[in-house]
Design a protein around this motif. Structure first.
Motif, mmCIF file in Angstrom:
data_model
loop_
_atom_site.group_PDB
_atom_site.id
_atom_site.type_symbol
_atom_site.label_atom_id
_atom_site.label_comp_id
_atom_site.label_asym_id
_atom_site.label_seq_id
_atom_site.Cartn_x
_atom_site.Cartn_y
_atom_site.Cartn_z
ATOM 1 N N GLU A 539 1.003 -1.273 -0.125
ATOM 2 C CA GLU A 539 0.045 0.101 0.089
ATOM 3 C C GLU A 539 0.976 1.226 0.054
ATOM 4 N N ASN A 540 1.951 1.304 0.791
ATOM 5 C CA ASN A 540 2.773 2.391 0.831
ATOM 6 C C ASN A 540 3.517 2.702 -0.447
ATOM 7 N N ASP A 541 4.150 1.527 -1.126
ATOM 8 C CA ASP A 541 4.925 1.792 -2.184
ATOM 9 C C ASP A 541 4.342 1.839 -3.666
ATOM 10 N N PHE A 542 2.862 1.235 -3.586
ATOM 11 C CA PHE A 542 2.417 1.115 -4.880
ATOM 12 C C PHE A 542 1.243 2.489 -5.050
ATOM 13 N N GLU A 543 1.390 3.016 -6.370
ATOM 14 C CA GLU A 543 0.379 3.979 -6.718
ATOM 15 C C GLU A 543 -0.422 3.351 -7.660
ATOM 16 N N ILE A 544 -1.818 3.730 -7.381
ATOM 17 C CA ILE A 544 -2.909 3.410 -8.429
ATOM 18 C C ILE A 544 -3.012 4.334 -9.248
ATOM 19 N N PHE A 545 -2.980 3.372 -10.785
ATOM 20 C CA PHE A 545 -3.214 4.266 -11.915
ATOM 21 C C PHE A 545 -3.848 3.525 -12.681
ATOM 22 N N GLU A 546 -5.346 3.633 -12.930
ATOM 23 C CA GLU A 546 -6.192 3.210 -13.748
ATOM 24 C C GLU A 546 -6.107 3.462 -15.223
ATOM 25 N N ASP A 547 -5.476 2.362 -16.093
ATOM 26 C CA ASP A 547 -4.952 2.437 -17.275
ATOM 27 C C ASP A 547 -6.278 1.874 -18.285
ATOM 28 N N LEU A 548 -5.786 1.552 -19.300
ATOM 29 C CA LEU A 548 -6.859 0.867 -20.189
ATOM 30 C C LEU A 548 -7.967 -0.035 -19.381
ATOM 31 N N LYS A 549 -9.162 0.175 -19.495
ATOM 32 C CA LYS A 549 -10.179 -0.654 -18.863
ATOM 33 C C LYS A 549 -10.025 -2.013 -18.957
ATOM 34 N N ASP A 550 -9.915 -2.422 -20.229
ATOM 35 C CA ASP A 550 -9.805 -3.835 -20.702
ATOM 36 C C ASP A 550 -8.530 -4.729 -20.164
ATOM 37 N N TYR A 551 -7.589 -3.936 -19.921
ATOM 38 C CA TYR A 551 -6.265 -4.605 -19.592
ATOM 39 C C TYR A 551 -6.220 -4.584 -18.017
#
Length: 874
Positions: A539-551
């Motif tokens: 949780e501390n090291d990982f950045e959420i980044f929502e990319d292509l929906k189908d991937y």
């Protein structure tokens, strides 16, 4: 390489956008800068540098996590080389080259160096042909390599499909698009995301030749372009689209314009269309912005075919087919829904409210676009059909010869004896591995002396498809490094939640050694003692980044860890994989995919995603739960089967998400179900013969610590089974042995199901699969099943009479070229070659009256025919 050369070009605004997005991606992937961007320090031509920057600018995040720049550089150089070699290369505009030739990805397949191998095999066959003929010839090559078989939603690479020789339509079209691009021809994968008139979907291919796009069925050769069995059902589509990993300035309608991809609406090429305007308003009727999901009924759930957003005026427009659409909308003012009959209206308004419905019920008729007859301005000739059929027969033989090289049952038994393993289980994994069977056999020989049955149990934890593209290095990693941390975990729990490499539908890689080296022995002991520490670290090291929906969720766990960025599903997969690498039993919760670990015999939610909870008023912490008792409808004739006629969805983040219970699950629904507290929607549906779905929605709430009784009811279907005509069963049919027999002698005491099929084409393959799935029901009816196969297809069906998976009351007969048996049984059917209409089926009662009839592609034919015959038997 020949001497031709031409610089690629982009207009100035596009070039500035590419540079901006390239710089952003480089910052985003800074953790892997050397591996990804080191290639830009090499000597590059102007075209190579531009093509690479273009690919990186629109590259999905999972590719930045999993692949190195050297792979993309090799791909670009091969694409530019082929563009110079192919005679049509100089005729292809740069716009088409960038969007439909250069891309290395078609779907969510894993990326391999595939372009040059395909080019070297296909180009000698098409050299000197016109573009149109080259497209047709390439599809013949594809048919030599692969045939249709349904499987799970992970898309295998073209090389794996060739190795396996079987795949679903999404994989066949991925192969065909890759093959066409490998010879420099623009190509794209087209989808009807979901059918409205039956369950499932379909994918095919469009290819560009000399100024025009044409469609074709992947691995299904036809005499000409713009043909295919799917042409008629495509006229009933609500949407046909293709995705482009870039912004798109072309002539097609752009339904979705996202920062990293565009979705093009191609429906007008296949069906009647209408522009629908959707408006969203608050409780006072004022326009508001909102996210809008346009949905159809498919597999007993309301599924999104296109997500959109209304603008500041609260409106958005989209081109759809002439059928019913369910609209779910969500914004700052709440949630709301509406149902619209597109053919009868131009505009629909959805009112949003902060109050979610609870205890309310709604009944909807979801009517699909009408079934329209197919037509051809210039029909193919019998000679063209005959030549094409002869070629497809030869191609099927080529493919069968290749399949004969797979390890046999005898080979499996010998291997089992050599490795001291159970022969039936070894046979099972080698049969599923197909063209990868020798790799699997070599793995068992290497590992069974030390690990015995555990070497086999690793294989048995895999999905069937995994056995076709998982190799020794990966299998050895998961076996040996799992056994290092086995500890006191029970064997079954260890196999399912520690040993098992797969978490969701990501590509399986050898990640165990990677994580164990990263954690060290001390870290493994620390995480095993307190898995929440591992969750906290991620949780501390990982950045959420929502990319292509189908991937979403496509990145590998070790790739996600190295990049330290990804979508939420990739993060959750990373947690489960890392936990298993440390010997911690972990999983994605089966119904809603929450990451969990096992502690003292209890599954606990991992402390991930503190900001992931629903923002809707009344949302409760994910950890709280209640109990649901399903009140079964005792008067209904419908048997409740999950994803067949009912589903349950939980409201999260503005929409109802279907819970992923076992597909086809029909038992255990009378027992209490523990469910997370929150708002839910129960959807039940009955599909009528014309494709209309009679839907019932029941909204309910699960409260923490409380029990809710929820009625699981279905709407009533039409009870009457109409008489559609009278069948003439006195005609003569030919048995597989060449004997002549009167069809009436083959009829069943309670009726007869008669079908004309093409065993090597997808629509008939669906019907055969349905007969296998309903084997017990067919055998219990007291009816006969008669399947007729044309002379031109008889050689590809020789194994069907001995197929033990089919109902035992099935009989196969040979049909002549004029289809005289069909014309005799149904006088309204003129003799000829009904190729576009197969399969053609009839359910005939004991008095020879036709009570059910269908021609062409449709899922659920077997189910509908059984229902009709059952109603007559009572």
């Amino acid at each position: 390489m020949n001497g031709k050369s031409r610089l690629l070009s982009l207009d100035e605004p596009t070039m500035l956008l590419v540079e901006e997005k390239f710089a952003f991606k480089r910052r985003l992937a800074s953790a892997r800068d050397k591996e990804l961007f080191g290639i830009f320090d090499e000597p590059l031509s102007e075209d190579e540098r531009l093509a690479l920057k273009y690919l990186y600018a629109y590259m999905p995040l999972n590719d930045l996590a999993d692949y190195d720049g050297s792979l993309f550089l090799a791909h670009v150089r091969q694409a530019l080389h082929i563009r110079n070699v192919a005679p049509w290369g100089e005729r292809i505009p740069d716009l088409l080259f960038f969007h439909f030739v250069l891309p290395y990805r078609v779907n969510n397949e894993n990326i391999e160096e595939v372009r040059l191998p395909l080019f070297e095999e296909i180009y000698p066959r098409v050299k000197g042909m016109s573009m149109a003929d080259a497209i047709l010839e390439t599809n013949h090559w594809c048919h030599e390599k692969a045939n249709y078989m349904a499987n799970d939603r992970r898309t295998v690479s073209p090389l794996t499909l060739i190795r396996t020789a079987l795949g679903r339509c999404g994989e066949q079209s991925t192969l065909a698009v890759s093959a066409l691009r490998s010879i420099g021809i623009p190509a794209r994968q087209c989808y009807t995301p979901l059918w409205a008139h039956c369950d499932s979907n379909h994918a095919w291919v469009e290819a560009w030749a000399d100024g025009a796009w044409h469609f074709l069925g992947a691995c299904e050769p036809e005499p000409r372009l713009d043909r295919g069995w799917f042409r008629r059902p495509a006229r009933r589509a609500m949407l046909v689209h293709t995705r482009v990993a870039a912004g798109y300035p072309g002539p097609e309608e752009v339904t979705l314009a996202r920062p990293w991809y565009s979705e093009l609406n191609l429906l007008h090429r296949y069906a009647d269309t209408k522009v629908l305007k959707v408006g969203t308003v608050d409780s006072d009727g004022n326009p508001v912005r909102a996210k809008v999901d346009l949905q159809v009924y498919n597999y007993a759930e309301l599924s999104t075919i296109v997500p959109m957003h209304t603008d500041e005026s609260g409106s958005v427009s989209v081109t759809l087919g002439i059928g019913d659409v369910f609209i779910s909308a969500y914004g700052s003012e709440g949630w709301g829904y509406a149902k619209c009959r597109v053919g009868q209206t131009d505009e629909v308004t959805v009112a949003l409210t902060k109050r979610l419905p609870s205890g309310e019920t709604a009944q909807l008729d979801m009517v699909p676009p009408p079934d329209l007859p197919d037509f051809e301005d210039d029909p193919v000739t019998e000679e063209e059909i005959s030549v094409n059929d002869a070629r497809t027969k030869q191609e099927a033989c080529i493919r069968a010869n290749y399949e004969s090289t797979f390890l046999s049952e005898e080979d499996a038994d010998a291997l089992a004896a050599e490795c001291s393993l159970p022969p039936v289980r070894v046979r099972n994994v080698l049969r599923k591995a197909r063209g990868n069977s020798r790799e699997i056999a070599a793995y068992l020989r290497e590992q069974s002396p030390e690990y015995g049955e555990w070497s086999l149990r690793v294989l048995e934890t895999l999905n069937d498809k995994d056995l076709t593209d998982t190799f020794r290095e990966t299998l050895e990693d998961h076996l040996t490094f799992s056994m290092k941390v086995k500890g006191e975990t029970g064997d079954d729990t260890f196999a399912s939640y520690v040993l098992k490499p797969r978490v969701d539908f990501e590509m399986i890689t050898p990640y165990r050694a990677f994580f164990q080296r990263r954690f060290g022995d001390a870290g493994i002991r620390e995480f095993a003692a307190n898995p929440d520490l591992l969750a906290e670290s991620i949780e501390n090291d990982f950045e959420i980044f929502e990319d292509l929906k189908d991937y979403r969720g496509s990145a590998t766990p070790d790739g996600s860890y190295r990049l330290k960025k990804g979508d939420r599903l990739s993060r959750d997969i990373l947690f489960v994989a890392a936990s298993r690498s440390a010997g911690i039993p972990a999983r994605l919760e089966p119904s809603d995919r929450r990451p969990q670990y096992l502690s003292a015999g209890t599954w606990k939610d991992a402390r991930l995603g503190k900001s992931d909870a629903s923002a809707f008023p009344g949302a409760v912490p994910a950890a709280e739960s209640g109990t649901v008792i399903w009140m079964m409808d005792q008067e209904s004739e419908e048997q409740a089967k999950y994803f067949h006629n009912f589903t349950v969805a939980r409201f999260d983040n503005g929409t109802y998400h279907t819970l992923q219970y076992e597909r086809g699950k029909a038992d255990g629904w009378d027992e209490p179900f523990e469910m997370r507290a929150g708002h839910y929607r129960l959807t039940t549906g009955i599909r009528l013969e014309d494709g209309t779905a009679l839907i019932r929605l029941h909204f309910f709430e699960v409260k923490p610590g409380q029990r809710s009784a929820v009625p699981l009811k279905f709407r009533k279907r039409r009870a009457e089974v109409p008489i559609l005509g009278v069948a003439n069963l006195s005609c003569v049919a030919e048995s597989p042995a060449g004997e002549k027999v009167e069809v009436s002698k083959l009829a069943g005491g309670n009726g007869t199901f008669i079908a004309w099929i093409e065993p090597d084409r997808e629509p008939s393959k669906h019907l055969l699969r349905e007969l296998r799935e309903m084997k017990d029901e067919w055998e219990s009816l007291g009816v006969s099943i008669l399947c007729f196969i044309g002379e031109d297809k008889w050689n590809v069906s020789l194994t069907l009479p001995s197929d033990k998976g089919l109902p035992s009351n099935i009989w196969f007969g040979k049909e002549n070229k004029a289809y005289e048996t069909l014309a005799s049984i149904d006088g309204s059917m003129s003799a000829g070659h009904p190729k576009e209409g197969l399969p053609i089926v009839y359910a005939v009662d004991a008095q020879d009256r036709i009570r059910y009839r269908w021609a062409g592609y449709k899922l659920g034919i077997s189910k509908e025919a059984v229902k009709a015959l059952k109603a007559l038997i009572r």
